[in-house]
Design an enzyme around this catalytic site. Sequence first.
Site, PDB file in Angstrom:
ATOM      1  N   ASP A 217       2.001   2.054   3.944  1.00  0.00           N
ATOM      2  CA  ASP A 217       1.800   0.865   3.122  1.00  0.00           C
ATOM      3  C   ASP A 217       2.840  -0.194   3.510  1.00  0.00           C
ATOM      4  OD1 ASP A 217       0.334   0.098   0.331  1.00  0.00           O
ATOM      5  OD2 ASP A 217       2.335  -0.776   0.408  1.00  0.00           O
ATOM      6  N   GLU A 260      -3.236  -3.314   1.724  1.00  0.00           N
ATOM      7  CA  GLU A 260      -2.292  -3.148   2.838  1.00  0.00           C
ATOM      8  C   GLU A 260      -1.965  -1.685   3.087  1.00  0.00           C
ATOM      9  OE1 GLU A 260       0.222  -4.263  -0.835  1.00  0.00           O
ATOM     10  OE2 GLU A 260      -1.781  -4.647  -0.048  1.00  0.00           O
TER      11      GLU A 260
END
Length: 350
Positions: A217, A260
């Site tokens: 992430d 993301e």
Amino acid sequence: MLKNLYPDSLEASGRYLRIILKELSELKLPYTPIAYSVWYEYASGRNPELHKEIEAARKKKDLINYQTILEWFKHYVSDRPLVVAKEQTRKAENLLNGMTSCLNEAGNRMGRQRDNLKARIEDLNNASNQSDIKNICRDIILETQRIIDGNTEVKKNVHKTISELDALTLELKKLREAAKTDMLTGLLNRRGFEDAMVKPIKEAQAKTTPLTLIIADLDRFKRINDNYGHITGDNVLKLLSRLLQKHIKGKDIAGRFGGEEFIMALPETKMDGGFALAEQIRTSLEKMKWQSKSSGKDIGTITISLGVAQFIPDENLNSLIARADKALYSAKEKGRNRTAIHNGKEVIFP
């Protein structure tokens, strides 16, 4: 785009393009693939629900920003290949039903024609004069020709249906692939990743091969979007996806899990190999220099946090993901830009 997903002519596509560019400019929206996809569906009228939603928002003069576009994309556009695939499946079913009806009708017709021929042959056997024999022979010839013509027509219809089914099968394959692919990065989306994991999970459950999972992430990604815009944010996601593809090999599987967050499965790889790969990705990203294409501003260093877990006996995909995600969360809590592993009992930092 796929022919059956957006079957517009070049002339129509060009007309939509002019409309889209003008309206995106007026709304001060970025020219991203996602924004273009949403507005193409709207401008072409192919997506009635989306069209209704946008028309209502414009009528009420609601704020339409990139976040709104992302929400519309997720709700109305991202699953469109699946919707079209279902439509194509129904079309294939209709073709098959039509061919079945055609064959049944042909069979019934041939049965009647066979009975007619038998009757005329019987008449021929019983004929007593030349004129009757001549007329019966003519009828037999005509009936035979009708059978030949009918068979030729059936054969043409069957061949046509088979050709259409072949085209539909190919298109359905493309649509299913599109439905499993993240439009921005080209990686597998969550659905595609989960489908691709069926075999590796079965092999791991059978204890024939190790399997390690990495969840990654981007750190403080929202700041990039807020400070440099969504176009820059999208470019970061695309470049990160290329970095992941560069590092994986063989049977490895990479996907964008949402936002993301990215995920990688490493069949035939143990925990130490997964940790080493995660660290390679993390340090490679940390060394990269980033600059906004639109503004030319230096973005600085972009970092990533990662969680790693190896499959353990009696586990399934969801529990493996949950352990890797727990490791990722711990990496974030410990300051970001690091890799944590879940060893089956607890999270540790090697």
